[in-house]
Design an enzyme around this catalytic site. Structure first.
Site, PDB file in Angstrom:
ATOM      1  N   GLU A   6     -49.300  16.589  34.143  1.00 59.56           N
ATOM      2  CA  GLU A   6     -49.397  16.461  32.800  1.00 59.56           C
ATOM      3  C   GLU A   6     -50.313  15.710  32.418  1.00 59.56           C
ATOM      4  O   GLU A   6     -50.257  14.456  32.682  1.00 59.56           O
ATOM      5  CB  GLU A   6     -48.229  16.216  32.201  1.00 59.56           C
ATOM      6  CG  GLU A   6     -47.367  17.527  32.241  1.00 59.56           C
ATOM      7  CD  GLU A   6     -45.966  16.992  31.651  1.00 59.56           C
ATOM      8  OE1 GLU A   6     -45.007  17.608  31.463  1.00 59.56           O
ATOM      9  OE2 GLU A   6     -45.890  15.956  30.882  1.00 59.56           O
ATOM     10  N   ASP A  63     -43.627   9.396  21.385  1.00 62.87           N
ATOM     11  CA  ASP A  63     -43.770   8.548  22.626  1.00 62.87           C
ATOM     12  C   ASP A  63     -43.152   7.139  22.261  1.00 62.87           C
ATOM     13  O   ASP A  63     -43.187   6.398  21.209  1.00 62.87           O
ATOM     14  CB  ASP A  63     -45.275   8.114  22.865  1.00 62.87           C
ATOM     15  CG  ASP A  63     -45.555   9.634  23.594  1.00 62.87           C
ATOM     16  OD1 ASP A  63     -44.927  10.107  24.574  1.00 62.87           O
ATOM     17  OD2 ASP A  63     -46.746  10.242  23.140  1.00 62.87           O
ATOM     18  N   TYR A  76     -39.711  23.115  29.094  1.00 65.45           N
ATOM     19  CA  TYR A  76     -39.606  21.708  29.308  1.00 65.45           C
ATOM     20  C   TYR A  76     -38.372  21.310  28.397  1.00 65.45           C
ATOM     21  O   TYR A  76     -38.419  21.440  27.301  1.00 65.45           O
ATOM     22  CB  TYR A  76     -40.734  21.019  28.696  1.00 65.45           C
ATOM     23  CG  TYR A  76     -40.870  19.515  29.143  1.00 65.45           C
ATOM     24  CD1 TYR A  76     -39.794  18.592  28.652  1.00 65.45           C
ATOM     25  CD2 TYR A  76     -42.024  18.909  29.587  1.00 65.45           C
ATOM     26  CE1 TYR A  76     -40.079  17.350  28.808  1.00 65.45           C
ATOM     27  CE2 TYR A  76     -42.264  17.655  29.711  1.00 65.45           C
ATOM     28  CZ  TYR A  76     -41.254  16.677  29.536  1.00 65.45           C
ATOM     29  OH  TYR A  76     -41.274  15.365  29.749  1.00 65.45           O
TER      30      TYR A  76
END
Lengths: 265, 408
Positions: A49, A60, A174
């Protein structure tokens, strides 16, 4: 069959789970990334990735946030990320998934990006801040160019949303292991198992689990449940610690090997 | 021009703007907020409680005041001020905070988080949390904490925890990112009390609805006072909550010009301003699509304004739509003009305005001379106590022991 789909099919046939490694492209410098990816591949990473740095990475935690800042300070742009992908592809068949926020891609232009990413050897793209409802303008050109689109399924997603996420995904889905931002954690969330089970009933696509997996034992536990295991912040922490040293590649390779060992033991 | 033209669709799109651009983990929580908000609109008990709080706690309706000395000194348009600065906590922000804290209680959430730029939203959030006995965490850029010390301390007095954000531009944008990270981690217990008409649906339309009272009151007050509507409504635009609250009731009134005023900072050069309509282009940031100050690689640019509350890279999506449709226009005002406007209001009317509100005022003052017969309405969204240190730094001659006063 896409390179990503083929990887999952091959591993499944061998009774193995796919090790997915994340690093932010251009951290510590764009010219370093291809060598780092090669090292991770030697250590056993099956799919890479490649994070596209963004100024405001809301999904994040601090580790990847700082990596983004370093990559941007080193002059990394989406165009450079595509050059990095091309450099990786020149020496390797490892599947490459771009991992990005929407705005840099939208600014670049989806059609242009899809064509150039495909030509550079990129295999797919995952956007962290785009709901399936808003994804049409992105999914259509990507798929038309033969790129996979991977979407996130979350522990908060009700069944009808999981179904939509699966419908919009190709290559794999995912699963976000827990509520929160990216980053390491001491223990794997208990919600992963039930979420995997629920999604199995909704899609035939392979399932990869990420967010919070940083240790070989956690990778091993996850590999028992899912078709793929994503490790991100733990790799990026190595880049943070050793980015200026000569042994960065060796550290990345060694850690990849440890993770892989955890998954097959 | 029909009012419905400007309403968002079911997914919160104002034309191509708005929408929901968030990680999947936040989609279900956003749907929960939207459901609770829609139900509350139909719930007479909820509405009665909100009305009571707005009236008895916050001080609505606010006054409509004709600034006669200011108008005379400019020699043109009659300027009326909608006195949101007179509300409890000193700005319009309390309208939205009271609405959202009631929603949070309705959803069973006991912990409230918020971002703040100038600190006015943080103070209003800390206030309603104290009132309802809820835990309160406010994220604030470290740079903003420095320039808004007074509000930081007010929040702490009210029992809130103020968390400084020390990365990025250390201003409002980074505070929002950090609040979103907190929310995505603690959604089970926490409501994110977003303070502007920004972010993912339903926030832009929900926050606007909680501020609509500004324009509804002002419109009725104008009719009652002078028997006609204003020719132009002015309001400063950061995210745009006070402006959309002031504008919304006037949207169907075709003859009423709507003017939003952005922060021109030190001039329209990269990194020196926050005038999204003058240097920006459509992009996606922190949940919504709208006009965004971004570079050619799609990275968000740094902004500057003397007023922390306008110092943000994106404008609320409804403003983007009003702009594109030509229903509202957007000007910008530089730091110096805002400071001058503030001083003029102090000296002519005895009102110390917030620096944010001074931007809207400055544009009205710029246009007023020679506009005899015209009526302007300026939304004076906040009072200037919080900006005293900035005024002090910019008017050093007033900070000497031998300083002399002076009429404007």
């Amino acid at each position: 069959m896409s390179r990503i789909a083929e990887l999952f099919a091959t591993k499944k046939a061998a009774g193995q789970s796919v090790l997915i490694g994340y690093i932010t492209a251009g951290d510590p410098a764009p010219e370093r990334t291809p060598g780092m990816v090669a090292a991770m591949e030697r250590g056993g990473v099956d799919l890479i990735e490649l994070g596209v740095p963004f100024s405001d990475p809301i999904a994040d935690g601090p580790v990847i946030m700082k990596a983004s800042e370093r990559a941007l300070a080193a002059g990394t742009t989406l165009r450079k990320v595509l050059e990095i992908a091309r450099a990786i592809r020149a020496h390797s068949g490892i599947p490459i998934l771009l991992f990005s926020y929407l705005n840099p891609l939208m600014r670049y232009g989806f059609e242009k990006l899809a064509a150039e990413a495909k030509a550079a050897g990129v295999d797919g793209c995952l956007l962290t801040d785009v709901s399936v409802e808003e994804a049409g303008e992105f999914v259509t050109p990507m798929r038309a160019a033969g790129l996979d689109t991977v979407f996130l399924a979350a522990p908060t997603s009700p069944e009808e949303r999981l179904r939509l996420v699966a419908e919009h995904s190709s290559g794999f889905v995912y699963l976000v292991s827990r509520t929160g931002v990216t980053g390491e954690q001491a223990q794997l969330s208990a919600s992963v198992g039930p979420l995997v089970e629920q999604l199995r009933g909704l899609t035939k696509l392979p399932l990869a689990v990420g967010f919070g997996i940083s240790k070989p034992e956690q990778a091993g536990e996850t590999a028992k449940l899912a078709d793929g295991v994503v490790v991100g912040s733990a790799f990026v922490r190595l880049v943070e610690a050793h980015g200026q040293g000569a042994d960065l590649e060796a550290k990345l390779e060694e850690f990849s090997r440890e993770l892989k060992a955890g998954m097959v033991s | 021009m029909k009012m419905t033209t400007f309403e968002p669709d079911a997914q919160g799109h104002f034309g191509p703007y708005g929408g929901r651009y968030v990680p999947e983990t936040l989609m279900a929580p956003l749907e929960d907020v939207e459901r609770a908000w829609r139900e509350s609109r139909e719930d007479p008990e909820f509405q009665a409680e909100l009305r009571d709080l707005l009236h008895n706690f916050a001080g609505r309706p606010t006054a409509l005041y004709e600034a006669k000395r200011l108008s005379e000194s400019l020699g043109g348009a009659r300027i009326f001020l909608k006195r949101e600065d007179l509300l409890h906590t000193g700005a319009h922000k309390i309208n939205n905070c009271l609405g959202q804290v009631l929603l949070a209680r309705r959803m069973g959430k006991k912990r409230i988080i918020a971002e703040t730029g100038a600190g006015q939203h943080g103070v209003a959030t800390a206030t309603v949390c104290a009132l309802f006995g809820m835990e309160c965490v406010v994220y604030m850029g470290a740079e903003d904490m420095k320039r808004q010390r007074l509000n930081v301390f007010r929040m702490r007095l009210l029992g809130a925890k103020v968390v400084g954000v020390t990365y990025g531009s250390r201003t409002l944008k980074d505070a929002i990112s950090e609040a979103m990270r907190d929310w995505v981690t603690n959604i089970a217990t926490t409501h994110y009390l977003l303070g502007s008409a920004l972010g993912a649906h339903p926030y832009p339309v929900m926050v606007r609805d909680f501020h609509r009272c500004i324009g509804i009151e002002a419109r009725a007050q104008m009719l009652e006072r002078i028997g006609r509507l204003p020719d132009t409504v002015f309001a400063c635009v950061g995210g745009g909550s006070n402006a959309i609250g002031a504008f919304h009731a006037f949207i169907p009134d075709e003859g009423v010009e709507l003017v939003g005023v952005e922060a021109g900072g030190r001039g329209i050069m990269p990194g020196e301003h926050a005038a999204r309509f003058d240097g920006g282009s459509p992009g996606v940031l922190q949940g919504a699509r709208s006009y965004l100050l971004q570079n050619e690689d799609g990275q968000v640019m740094l902004t500057h304004s003397v007023s922390a509350g306008l110092d943000y890279a994106m404008v609320g999506p409804e403003h983007a739509w009003l702009h594109d449709q030509g229903r509202a226009s957007y000007a910008h005002c530089e730091d110096g003009a805002a400071l001058e406007a503030a001083l003029r209001l102090c000296r002519t009317e005895g009102i110390i305005p917030a620096l944010e509100s001074s931007h809207g005022l400055a544009e009205a003052m710029r246009r007023a001379p020679g506009e005899k017969g015209k009526v302007y309405l300026v939304n004076l969204s906040g009072r200037g106590d919080k900006d005293i240190d900035i005024y002090r730094a910019n008017f050093p001659e007033l900070d000497r022991d031998d300083a002399e006063g002076g009429a404007a």
